[in-house]
Design a protein around this motif. Structure first.
Motif, PDB file in Angstrom:
ATOM      1  N   VAL A  59       0.781  22.269 -22.932  1.00 37.72           N
ATOM      2  CA  VAL A  59       0.807  21.084 -23.786  1.00 37.72           C
ATOM      3  C   VAL A  59      -0.322  21.237 -24.799  1.00 37.72           C
ATOM      4  CG1 VAL A  59       0.541  18.573 -23.903  1.00 37.72           C
ATOM      5  CG2 VAL A  59       1.726  19.609 -21.958  1.00 37.72           C
ATOM      6  N   LYS A  60       0.016  21.125 -26.073  1.00 37.73           N
ATOM      7  CA  LYS A  60      -0.982  21.138 -27.137  1.00 37.73           C
ATOM      8  C   LYS A  60      -0.961  19.761 -27.779  1.00 37.73           C
ATOM      9  CE  LYS A  60      -0.458  26.051 -28.092  1.00 37.73           C
ATOM     10  NZ  LYS A  60      -0.029  27.059 -29.058  1.00 37.73           N
ATOM     11  N   ALA A  61      -2.004  18.966 -27.496  1.00 34.96           N
ATOM     12  CA  ALA A  61      -2.075  17.598 -28.013  1.00 34.96           C
ATOM     13  C   ALA A  61      -3.527  17.195 -28.182  1.00 34.96           C
ATOM     14  CB  ALA A  61      -1.374  16.640 -27.057  1.00 34.96           C
ATOM     15  N   HIS A  62      -3.797  16.415 -29.217  1.00 31.96           N
ATOM     16  CA  HIS A  62      -5.146  15.897 -29.428  1.00 31.96           C
ATOM     17  C   HIS A  62      -5.424  14.821 -28.374  1.00 31.96           C
ATOM     18  CE1 HIS A  62      -8.786  14.781 -31.528  1.00 31.96           C
ATOM     19  NE2 HIS A  62      -8.398  13.519 -31.468  1.00 31.96           N
ATOM     20  N   GLY A  63      -6.582  14.881 -27.743  1.00 31.18           N
ATOM     21  CA  GLY A  63      -6.940  13.877 -26.744  1.00 31.18           C
ATOM     22  C   GLY A  63      -7.256  14.510 -25.404  1.00 31.18           C
ATOM     23  N   ASP A  64      -7.479  13.653 -24.430  1.00 31.20           N
ATOM     24  CA  ASP A  64      -7.857  14.107 -23.080  1.00 31.20           C
ATOM     25  C   ASP A  64      -6.687  13.968 -22.112  1.00 31.20           C
ATOM     26  OD1 ASP A  64      -7.893  11.338 -23.054  1.00 31.20           O
ATOM     27  OD2 ASP A  64      -9.530  11.212 -21.629  1.00 31.20           O
ATOM     28  N   TRP A  65      -5.637  14.728 -22.340  1.00 29.37           N
ATOM     29  CA  TRP A  65      -4.432  14.650 -21.524  1.00 29.37           C
ATOM     30  C   TRP A  65      -4.595  15.460 -20.241  1.00 29.37           C
ATOM     31  CZ3 TRP A  65      -1.148  11.024 -22.883  1.00 29.37           C
ATOM     32  CH2 TRP A  65      -1.226  10.540 -24.179  1.00 29.37           C
ATOM     33  N   LEU A  66      -4.135  14.877 -19.136  1.00 28.31           N
ATOM     34  CA  LEU A  66      -4.231  15.490 -17.814  1.00 28.31           C
ATOM     35  C   LEU A  66      -2.820  15.700 -17.267  1.00 28.31           C
ATOM     36  CD1 LEU A  66      -6.967  13.050 -16.502  1.00 28.31           C
ATOM     37  CD2 LEU A  66      -7.335  15.374 -17.351  1.00 28.31           C
ATOM     38  N   TYR A  67      -2.702  16.596 -16.298  1.00 28.61           N
ATOM     39  CA  TYR A  67      -1.402  16.882 -15.700  1.00 28.61           C
ATOM     40  C   TYR A  67      -1.460  16.628 -14.204  1.00 28.61           C
ATOM     41  CZ  TYR A  67       2.706  19.483 -14.125  1.00 28.61           C
ATOM     42  OH  TYR A  67       3.895  19.836 -13.540  1.00 28.61           O
ATOM     43  N   ASN A  68      -0.486  15.875 -13.686  1.00 28.61           N
ATOM     44  CA  ASN A  68      -0.372  15.639 -12.251  1.00 28.61           C
ATOM     45  C   ASN A  68       0.747  16.550 -11.736  1.00 28.61           C
ATOM     46  OD1 ASN A  68       0.455  14.729  -9.703  1.00 28.61           O
ATOM     47  ND2 ASN A  68      -0.259  12.664 -10.119  1.00 28.61           N
ATOM     48  N   PRO A  69       0.415  17.621 -10.996  1.00 30.02           N
ATOM     49  CA  PRO A  69       1.443  18.561 -10.544  1.00 30.02           C
ATOM     50  C   PRO A  69       2.392  17.993  -9.496  1.00 30.02           C
ATOM     51  CG  PRO A  69      -0.691  19.134  -9.611  1.00 30.02           C
ATOM     52  CD  PRO A  69      -0.930  18.011 -10.577  1.00 30.02           C
ATOM     53  N   VAL A  70       2.006  16.925  -8.828  1.00 24.01           N
ATOM     54  CA  VAL A  70       2.890  16.319  -7.821  1.00 24.01           C
ATOM     55  C   VAL A  70       4.020  15.560  -8.497  1.00 24.01           C
ATOM     56  CG1 VAL A  70       3.010  14.656  -5.921  1.00 24.01           C
ATOM     57  CG2 VAL A  70       1.044  16.185  -6.121  1.00 24.01           C
ATOM     58  N   THR A  71       3.703  14.816  -9.561  1.00 20.32           N
ATOM     59  CA  THR A  71       4.707  13.999 -10.240  1.00 20.32           C
ATOM     60  C   THR A  71       5.213  14.627 -11.536  1.00 20.32           C
ATOM     61  OG1 THR A  71       3.000  12.788 -11.442  1.00 20.32           O
ATOM     62  CG2 THR A  71       3.726  11.870  -9.310  1.00 20.32           C
ATOM     63  N   SER A  72       4.618  15.734 -11.964  1.00 18.63           N
ATOM     64  CA  SER A  72       4.941  16.395 -13.237  1.00 18.63           C
ATOM     65  C   SER A  72       4.714  15.475 -14.433  1.00 18.63           C
ATOM     66  CB  SER A  72       6.381  16.920 -13.245  1.00 18.63           C
ATOM     67  OG  SER A  72       6.554  17.912 -12.275  1.00 18.63           O
TER      68      SER A  72
END
Length: 169
Positions: A17-30
């Motif tokens: 994911v390339k996006a401005h900001g502090d984006w996080l990823y939850n691998p359990v819920t995708s």
């Protein structure tokens, strides 16, 4: 444009994911989410892997209803009109569906072949709106999604309604 969400709409199985900001990823819920950023006027790029499970694999999936992560997605409103359960049971019986996957496909096929999608349908997703939808057989995404999720839950399949978007470019 004006969509202001802390969740970033992405296709299934995002790999980058390339996006401005502090984006996080939850691998359990995708789910891609942020505690501080939002989607307002955000331009971003997502690459995803293709997820292509076999029918055989999907027929073997079994959920544990006592798992707190799943039990919330099995809850149904109190005092639900009986016609909703009766109709869900009839669809499943007519399809001779036994696994969660077969039940989900039976419900999906029933909606796709017996209902009319109409953007001018009356809005609503409470119990009375869903009963009207089942009787009139006309609605749009709000009624289709809410009724499918509710019937799935009534048949023991954890489900939720999610925001949908076209795939983009």
């Amino acid at each position: 444009t004006g969509l202001k969400e802390p969740y970033l709409p992405v296709p299934m199985v995002p790999t980058t994911v390339k996006a401005h900001g502090d984006w996080l990823y939850n691998p359990v819920t995708s789910v891609v989410y942020s505690k501080h950023s939002s989607t307002v006027h955000l331009k971003y790029q997502v690459t995803n892997a293709v997820y292509d499970p076999t029918e055989s694999m999907l027929n073997t999936v079994v959920d544990n209803p006592q798992d707190p992560a799943i039990s919330a997605y099995l809850a149904v409103p109190a005092h639900l009109p009986a016609v909703i359960q009766t109709q869900a049971d009839a669809v499943v019986a007519a399809a001779h569906a036994t696994t969660a996957y077969q039940i989900a496909v039976a419900l999906q096929n029933w909606f796709q072949t017996n209902f009319i999608y109409d953007l001018n349908a009356k809005s609503g997703s409470d119990a009375s709106a869903l009963v009207s939808f089942l009787q009139d057989r006309t609605g749009y995404c709000e009624q289709f999604a809410a009724t499918m999720a509710l019937m799935a839950r009534l048949e023991g399949i954890p489900s939720r309604v999610d925001v949908g978007f076209t795939p983009g470019t």
